[in-house]
Design a protein around this motif. Structure first.
Motif, PDB file in Angstrom:
ATOM      1  N   LEU A 122       0.969  -1.318   0.023  1.00  0.00           N
ATOM      2  CA  LEU A 122       0.167  -0.058  -0.033  1.00  0.00           C
ATOM      3  C   LEU A 122       0.879   1.267   0.136  1.00  0.00           C
ATOM      4  O   LEU A 122       1.598   1.543   0.945  1.00  0.00           O
ATOM      5  N   ASP A 123       0.801   1.869  -1.144  1.00  0.00           N
ATOM      6  CA  ASP A 123       1.625   3.316  -1.302  1.00  0.00           C
ATOM      7  C   ASP A 123       0.847   4.269  -0.621  1.00  0.00           C
ATOM      8  O   ASP A 123      -0.366   4.521  -0.732  1.00  0.00           O
ATOM      9  N   GLU A 124       2.004   5.388  -0.135  1.00  0.00           N
ATOM     10  CA  GLU A 124       1.159   6.658   0.154  1.00  0.00           C
ATOM     11  C   GLU A 124       0.090   6.466   1.257  1.00  0.00           C
ATOM     12  O   GLU A 124      -1.179   6.859   1.145  1.00  0.00           O
ATOM     13  N   ILE A 125       0.414   5.581   2.187  1.00  0.00           N
ATOM     14  CA  ILE A 125      -0.574   5.054   3.386  1.00  0.00           C
ATOM     15  C   ILE A 125      -0.960   6.258   4.109  1.00  0.00           C
ATOM     16  O   ILE A 125      -2.160   6.568   4.791  1.00  0.00           O
ATOM     17  N   GLY A 126      -0.151   7.529   4.086  1.00  0.00           N
ATOM     18  CA  GLY A 126      -0.557   8.723   4.734  1.00  0.00           C
ATOM     19  C   GLY A 126      -1.732   9.402   4.249  1.00  0.00           C
ATOM     20  O   GLY A 126      -2.569  10.288   4.905  1.00  0.00           O
ATOM     21  N   ASP A 127      -2.183   9.091   2.885  1.00  0.00           N
ATOM     22  CA  ASP A 127      -3.211   9.613   2.315  1.00  0.00           C
ATOM     23  C   ASP A 127      -4.549   8.880   2.380  1.00  0.00           C
ATOM     24  O   ASP A 127      -5.759   9.497   1.854  1.00  0.00           O
ATOM     25  N   LEU A 128      -4.482   7.783   3.178  1.00  0.00           N
ATOM     26  CA  LEU A 128      -5.733   7.067   3.554  1.00  0.00           C
ATOM     27  C   LEU A 128      -6.734   7.764   4.155  1.00  0.00           C
ATOM     28  O   LEU A 128      -6.460   8.342   5.411  1.00  0.00           O
ATOM     29  N   ASP A 129      -7.950   8.018   3.714  1.00  0.00           N
ATOM     30  CA  ASP A 129      -8.956   8.659   4.553  1.00  0.00           C
ATOM     31  C   ASP A 129      -9.612   7.779   5.824  1.00  0.00           C
ATOM     32  O   ASP A 129      -9.062   6.634   5.824  1.00  0.00           O
ATOM     33  N   LEU A 130      -9.859   8.180   6.791  1.00  0.00           N
ATOM     34  CA  LEU A 130     -10.236   7.700   7.958  1.00  0.00           C
ATOM     35  C   LEU A 130     -11.343   6.532   7.803  1.00  0.00           C
ATOM     36  O   LEU A 130     -11.102   5.643   8.704  1.00  0.00           O
ATOM     37  N   THR A 131     -12.033   6.622   7.097  1.00  0.00           N
ATOM     38  CA  THR A 131     -13.044   5.399   7.076  1.00  0.00           C
ATOM     39  C   THR A 131     -12.419   4.146   6.300  1.00  0.00           C
ATOM     40  O   THR A 131     -12.620   3.159   7.014  1.00  0.00           O
ATOM     41  N   SER A 132     -11.462   4.357   5.413  1.00  0.00           N
ATOM     42  CA  SER A 132     -10.615   3.184   5.083  1.00  0.00           C
ATOM     43  C   SER A 132      -9.604   2.908   5.922  1.00  0.00           C
ATOM     44  O   SER A 132      -9.403   1.700   6.176  1.00  0.00           O
ATOM     45  N   GLN A 133      -9.102   3.838   6.917  1.00  0.00           N
ATOM     46  CA  GLN A 133      -8.329   3.375   7.891  1.00  0.00           C
ATOM     47  C   GLN A 133      -8.913   2.315   8.830  1.00  0.00           C
ATOM     48  O   GLN A 133      -8.358   1.435   9.193  1.00  0.00           O
ATOM     49  N   VAL A 134     -10.296   2.766   9.065  1.00  0.00           N
ATOM     50  CA  VAL A 134     -10.942   1.711   9.974  1.00  0.00           C
ATOM     51  C   VAL A 134     -11.206   0.344   9.285  1.00  0.00           C
ATOM     52  O   VAL A 134     -10.981  -0.864  10.104  1.00  0.00           O
ATOM     53  N   LYS A 135     -11.331   0.349   8.256  1.00  0.00           N
ATOM     54  CA  LYS A 135     -11.474  -1.000   7.277  1.00  0.00           C
ATOM     55  C   LYS A 135     -10.145  -1.521   7.312  1.00  0.00           C
ATOM     56  O   LYS A 135     -10.084  -2.880   7.592  1.00  0.00           O
ATOM     57  N   LEU A 136      -9.074  -1.044   7.047  1.00  0.00           N
ATOM     58  CA  LEU A 136      -7.729  -1.740   7.189  1.00  0.00           C
ATOM     59  C   LEU A 136      -7.463  -1.970   8.534  1.00  0.00           C
ATOM     60  O   LEU A 136      -6.699  -3.067   8.793  1.00  0.00           O
ATOM     61  N   LEU A 137      -7.654  -1.413   9.552  1.00  0.00           N
ATOM     62  CA  LEU A 137      -7.488  -1.804  10.783  1.00  0.00           C
ATOM     63  C   LEU A 137      -8.120  -3.166  11.292  1.00  0.00           C
ATOM     64  O   LEU A 137      -7.625  -4.000  11.800  1.00  0.00           O
ATOM     65  N   ARG A 138      -9.339  -2.966  10.788  1.00  0.00           N
ATOM     66  CA  ARG A 138     -10.351  -4.428  10.970  1.00  0.00           C
ATOM     67  C   ARG A 138      -9.266  -5.837  10.397  1.00  0.00           C
ATOM     68  O   ARG A 138      -9.647  -6.523  10.691  1.00  0.00           O
ATOM     69  N   LEU A 139      -8.954  -5.248   9.248  1.00  0.00           N
ATOM     70  CA  LEU A 139      -8.519  -6.262   8.501  1.00  0.00           C
ATOM     71  C   LEU A 139      -7.100  -6.726   9.008  1.00  0.00           C
ATOM     72  O   LEU A 139      -6.899  -8.001   9.197  1.00  0.00           O
ATOM     73  N   GLN A 147      -5.705   6.993  -6.848  1.00  0.00           N
ATOM     74  CA  GLN A 147      -6.446   7.709  -6.049  1.00  0.00           C
ATOM     75  C   GLN A 147      -5.438   8.871  -5.290  1.00  0.00           C
ATOM     76  O   GLN A 147      -5.904  10.095  -5.319  1.00  0.00           O
ATOM     77  N   ALA A 148      -3.997   8.625  -5.231  1.00  0.00           N
ATOM     78  CA  ALA A 148      -3.389   9.907  -4.618  1.00  0.00           C
ATOM     79  C   ALA A 148      -3.193  10.938  -5.805  1.00  0.00           C
ATOM     80  O   ALA A 148      -2.939  12.062  -5.380  1.00  0.00           O
ATOM     81  N   ALA A 185       3.220  -1.204   3.932  1.00  0.00           N
ATOM     82  CA  ALA A 185       2.980  -0.501   3.610  1.00  0.00           C
ATOM     83  C   ALA A 185       4.198   0.940   3.658  1.00  0.00           C
ATOM     84  O   ALA A 185       5.276   0.572   4.103  1.00  0.00           O
ATOM     85  N   SER A 186       3.976   1.951   2.777  1.00  0.00           N
ATOM     86  CA  SER A 186       4.868   2.959   2.672  1.00  0.00           C
ATOM     87  C   SER A 186       4.347   4.356   2.860  1.00  0.00           C
ATOM     88  O   SER A 186       3.336   4.677   2.327  1.00  0.00           O
ATOM     89  N   THR A 187       5.131   5.359   2.938  1.00  0.00           N
ATOM     90  CA  THR A 187       4.552   6.774   3.186  1.00  0.00           C
ATOM     91  C   THR A 187       5.941   7.461   3.190  1.00  0.00           C
ATOM     92  O   THR A 187       6.857   7.352   3.908  1.00  0.00           O
ATOM     93  N   ASN A 188       5.827   8.888   2.758  1.00  0.00           N
ATOM     94  CA  ASN A 188       7.008   9.792   2.983  1.00  0.00           C
ATOM     95  C   ASN A 188       6.290  10.855   3.836  1.00  0.00           C
ATOM     96  O   ASN A 188       7.016  11.918   3.977  1.00  0.00           O
TER      97      ASN A 188
END
Length: 208
Positions: free
Chosen positions: A1-18, A195-196, A41-44
């Motif tokens: 998952l590239d640019e993980i810092g751009d993930l919106d909060l709703t998607s963060q919840v889904k990823l956390l559940r995963l 998306q980014a 995952a990666s982020t700058n």
């Protein structure tokens, strides 16, 4: 998952559940499925700074930080330049259906002295642009706009050195230009998700 810092909060919840429950639900389905996939995952960006701003979940940071690798900026590891340039040159030539050109030693020397504010993505874009222009012989410094130290009308300062924002904008526009406006292909060149890229294009449009 590239640019993980751009993930919106709703998607963060889904990823956390995963990550926590190993469960996910495909779009349009009421059934839950399990997976044993591992996430890389990666982020700058500084995720902890984003967390303080309320833009990234603390529990997700902990989940993602099981094993962390800090990659130094390109300017601090110029010994990697020959390998990276060779890889990007081969990729660009293959995509453009051109013969793979060699890069001159003079060009590599100039690259070693260049700070690469846009990091690896700037190098990738520079090489792709040079291969696009290349006709014969080696890849020489004149094919690399940023190495000339001259203003080019694309937001560079008089010294030829762009700010991080200017470099990012230039790279995005160059990638879109080279791909004829194809966001999927441009995102691939830049090494980010579509998306980014869409978010960045939207922001550029708003600023204009």
């Amino acid at each position: 998952l590239d640019e993980i810092g751009d993930l919106d909060l709703t998607s963060q919840v889904k990823l956390l559940r995963l990550l926590q429950e190993r469960e996910y639900r495909p779009l349009g389905s009421d059934r839950r499925f399990t997976t044993n996939a591992r996430i890389v995952a990666s982020t700058n960006k500084d995720l902890w700074a984003l967390e303080k701003e309320g833009r990234f979940r603390k529990d997700l940071i902990y989940r993602l930080s099981t094993h962390t690798i800090q990659v130094p900026p390109l300017r601090d590891r110029t010994c990697d330049l020959p390998l990276l340039v060779d890889q990007f040159t081969h990729h660009a030539a293959q995509e453009l259906k051109k013969k793979v050109p060699k890069i001159s030693k003079k060009t590599l020397k100039k690259m070693e002295a260049y700070p690469f504010p846009g990091n690896i993505r700037e190098l990738r874009s520079m090489v792709y642009d040079a291969v696009t222009q290349h006709q014969a012989g080696e890849l020489t410094p004149d094919l690399f706009e940023a190495l000339s130290g001259q203003p080019n009308g694309n937001g560079r300062s008089a010294s030829g050195l762009p700010t991080l924002k200017e470099a990012s904008t230039h790279l995005v526009r160059k990638a879109m230009e080279q791909t004829g406006g194809n966001q999927s292909a441009a995102a691939k060149i830049l090494g980010i998700s579509q998306q980014a890229l869409s978010k960045r294009l939207k922001k550029l449009k708003e600023e204009e």
